[in-house]
Design an enzyme around this catalytic site. Structure first.
Site, PDB file in Angstrom:
ATOM      1  N   ARG A 153       4.209   5.344   6.796  1.00 11.10           N
ATOM      2  CA  ARG A 153       5.220   5.595   7.818  1.00 11.10           C
ATOM      3  C   ARG A 153       6.394   6.381   7.236  1.00 11.10           C
ATOM      4  O   ARG A 153       6.974   7.221   7.904  1.00 11.10           O
ATOM      5  CB  ARG A 153       5.704   4.234   8.352  1.00 11.10           C
ATOM      6  N   GLU A 188       0.610   9.201   9.023  1.00 13.53           N
ATOM      7  CA  GLU A 188       1.085   8.773  10.346  1.00 13.53           C
ATOM      8  C   GLU A 188       2.581   9.020  10.527  1.00 13.53           C
ATOM      9  O   GLU A 188       3.069   9.123  11.637  1.00 13.53           O
ATOM     10  CB  GLU A 188       0.786   7.284  10.574  1.00 13.53           C
ATOM     11  N   VAL A 239       0.834  -1.209   0.000  1.00 12.71           N
ATOM     12  CA  VAL A 239       0.000   0.000   0.000  1.00 12.71           C
ATOM     13  C   VAL A 239       0.868   1.257   0.000  1.00 12.71           C
ATOM     14  O   VAL A 239       0.400   2.323  -0.362  1.00 12.71           O
ATOM     15  CB  VAL A 239      -0.962   0.067   1.212  1.00 12.71           C
ATOM     16  N   ASP A 240       2.138   1.111   0.398  1.00  7.68           N
ATOM     17  CA  ASP A 240       2.990   2.289   0.544  1.00  7.68           C
ATOM     18  C   ASP A 240       3.553   2.799  -0.785  1.00  7.68           C
ATOM     19  O   ASP A 240       4.147   3.868  -0.829  1.00  7.68           O
ATOM     20  CB  ASP A 240       4.146   1.986   1.500  1.00  7.68           C
ATOM     21  N   MET A 294      -2.335   5.930   6.709  1.00  6.28           N
ATOM     22  CA  MET A 294      -1.107   5.166   6.803  1.00  6.28           C
ATOM     23  C   MET A 294      -0.008   5.863   5.986  1.00  6.28           C
ATOM     24  O   MET A 294      -0.284   6.791   5.225  1.00  6.28           O
ATOM     25  CB  MET A 294      -1.337   3.755   6.293  1.00  6.28           C
ATOM     26  N   GLN A 320      -8.644   1.290   5.814  1.00  9.40           N
ATOM     27  CA  GLN A 320      -8.229   1.811   4.513  1.00  9.40           C
ATOM     28  C   GLN A 320      -7.619   0.740   3.617  1.00  9.40           C
ATOM     29  O   GLN A 320      -7.849   0.718   2.421  1.00  9.40           O
ATOM     30  CB  GLN A 320      -7.279   3.002   4.667  1.00  9.40           C
TER      31      GLN A 320
END
Lengths: 418, 418
Positions: free
Chosen positions: A191, A246, A142-143, A189, A298
């Protein structure tokens, strides 16, 4: 006799990683002369280490087809990174041992950068140990932080979820702002990279539309500038929608969320940057606020998945098997963008050694000068990734997701402490 | 000349309150002999007090039709309760004055219990002041706490959202639990009644499916029993999904969320019961946790609205106008359930004086003996309310929601301090 295949899901799951599994299994089933059974690792690579192999031949064609519209990891995933070859050679040897015991000639590893690294190492070790195995990485995250591919399956759907949520919650706040909440904060989300928060910008069509402020991990947080921006939005539009990643950090490099609230026991609460931002807004500006933390909602939101993402996730699974059948090894299928508008893409290929452990970040030119929004170039990149809807079937008002039998193959080896 | 109508949205908005507005306006437009223009209050009843009347005749038929699939309050809502007649008679007199100035003969007030009370008072005062006005309340609340109606428009859609989110996030946690998060906590709205949290139970089809624990405001929270239940779920199923209503209270009657975290400035953080529960889980059981706070996302989620809810929201708007045309006054259309399965319902009618300021709560027989789940009777009640999907149209991957012109009618009166 054709060799069997091993498929494993790795790391945080997504709305479409099972679509990739579906692509792998359906394509393998279409080539019974070349590939025997697909064994799926129960809980990812742990399934191989512990010889817990799910026999996908026990699943009906309908169940496998239903994986295409089922979120999360149907076989179980794992946050488990194999150590370096030197540090823990025994783990890699165990993998080869299990592959040998079950006549596995193909290793499909579906995950992010760590997983591509593992697939790469297994491929090298196999040769070294005289058990050559075809290792194909399959992108998932997802990143959106894998190099070598234009985008990562999983990202488009979470991007769509966040853009839809921003538009919908924005309408809510706009309608209540006169007498109630003036500032709404949505925590996403992300990071290390701001891709997911950035996708909220797709919700804006006209000047004044939400989101009004996006806080990205790439831009060091400055409280005073942030508060000025919020105040300007409230004064001009009557309200302000803030989307915060986040992973936002302060100038000293610490996570903003770590400055945050303490729980009933005095411990710092992790995973909550939204309340920190909300407290600043209340303290600094006095506005009434609300915040949402979407968390797993999500990335699990298959009900609002991007059709483009689903298609690409499936295509990556199919391509992985086709690459293996074509004799390729230590590679990963990729998404190659040919044009933005109309969006055209094709399947490409990257060497695992180029992908392993490299983190792709958001280009600097995708962030605007204020640092609080993205550029048109970024929007041009993002737009096609959320295009199209791909609704799951519904029964009794709820999405009907696949239920697997998950029957394990009989063990042939002694236990192994992973 | 036919009298004009005034329509206002009140209190927290929902995914379908605009469908009700659509029903009111389309039905009024179909009766030009009896009803002139529908004026909508800008920000609810404030629009009447401050003579800010949105001329809905300026909106095209397409825009009005699009309200049916647009979430939140298109004309603006307000958290604004008129005081008692004795305390602030001037406000009520002002309403009548504005109605008289714009030849308004129909007052449609779309909201919860407070709003029904206001509509009732206006109806009485109008008679008293020699300006009789037809006052019709229209039910709306995500909290499902209005008496006299089987369910409230707005609730079915938030119920569906929470059930879908629970199922999806549950699959996510299940797939990661071996090596990562074991307890997932989803915080829902519901300050006084547990209806919204209870709806998560619809996600469970088989023994072991999430949710595993539901924390309702109706059941005093007992930490030790809760932790035992969580532990049992993790030991038996490998993970635990907890759905907690924001309104959960301890035995002494205080909100559990108030025992919670303090922000960076030492203030108690409101609206976050999930982190309090999460801290208990970590402290008491040591499990890794994640939590989501859906907040406005849940009530704005038109993209996953219940088709039943949309239909009923529209029907309430239409029925309100039809009741007015039939000469009824000081009443509210209601949903009357005729059978659970197949679900059959019809439009009924309640007197505003019976509805005003009465809060309907969840029946005790809907909560099971453990206090941590709902009964089959509750599920039977809930099931039809989330049935059916009613997707909005999409453009460029995002829902295309109505954009109104919101042109205000020229003022005819001096300003009024509301």
């Amino acid at each position: 006799m054709p060799k069997n295949a091993f498929y494993a899901q790795s790391g945080g799951v997504t709305a479409v990683i099972n679509a990739t599994a579906c692509g792998v299994i359906e394509t393998a089933r279409a080539h019974p002369q070349e590939i025997g059974t697909v064994y799926a690792g129960a809980h990812g690579i742990l399934g191989a280490l512990q010889e817990e192999l799910i026999d996908t031949a026990e699943e009906s064609a309908e169940t496998i087809a239903a994986l295409r519209h089922t979120p999360a990891g149907a076989f179980g995933s794992a946050r488990y990174k194999l150590k370096g070859l030197e540090e823990n050679r025994a783990q890699y040897e165990r993998l080869i041992e299990v592959f040998r015991a079950h006549d596995i000639g193909y290793f499909f590893y579906n995950g992010g950068g760590d997983s591509q690294d593992t697939a790469h190492k297994v491929s090298r070790l196999g040769e070294h140990l005289g058990y050559p195995i075809t290792c194909i990485g399959i992108p998932k995250t997802v990143d959106n932080d894998l190099p070598g591919t234009d985008s990562c399956p999983g990202f488009g759907s979470v991007a769509k979820y966040i853009a839809v949520a921003t538009r919908e919650a924005g309408l809510d706040v706009a309608s209540m702002a006169r007498t109630s909440t003036k500032v709404f904060i949505l925590e996403t989300m992300g990071r290390h990279a701001g891709w997911i928060a950035a996708a909220s910008a797709l919700a804006r069509e006209e000047e004044g539309d939400p989101p009004h402020v996006i806080l990205l991990p790439e831009v060091p947080f400055e409280q005073q500038r942030f508060l000025e921006r919020v105040r300007a939005s409230v004064e001009r539009f009557g309200y302000c929608v803030v989307v915060v990643s986040e992973g936002v950090r302060t100038a000293d490099g610490g996570f903003l969320s770590d400055q945050g609230s303490r729980d009933a026991f005095g411990h710092v609460q992790l995973g909550g940057v939204a309340p920190v931002v909300a407290a600043m807004v209340k303290e600094g500006l006095g506005y009434k606020y609300h915040y949402a933390i979407a968390d797993y909602l999500q990335r699990a939101a298959r009900h609002i998945a991007s059709a483009t993402d689903v298609e690409q996730a499936y295509a990556m699974g199919r391509a992985a098997v086709e690459l293996a059948l074509a004799g390729r090894n230590a590679v990963m299928p990729t998404i190659v963008r040919e044009s933005d508008e109309p969006y055209r893409w094709r399947v490409g290929e990257a060497a695992l050694e180029d992908v392993a452990n490299v983190e792709a970040s958001m280009p600097a030119e995708y962030i605007d000068d204020s640092g609080f929004f993205v550029t048109e170039a970024c929007l041009r990149y993002l737009r096609p990734l959320i295009a199209g809807e791909d609704y799951p079937p519904y029964v009794n008002g709820l999405p009907a997701y696949a239920r697997l039998r998950r029957r394990l193959v009989e063990k042939r080896l002694p236990a192994f402490e992973a």
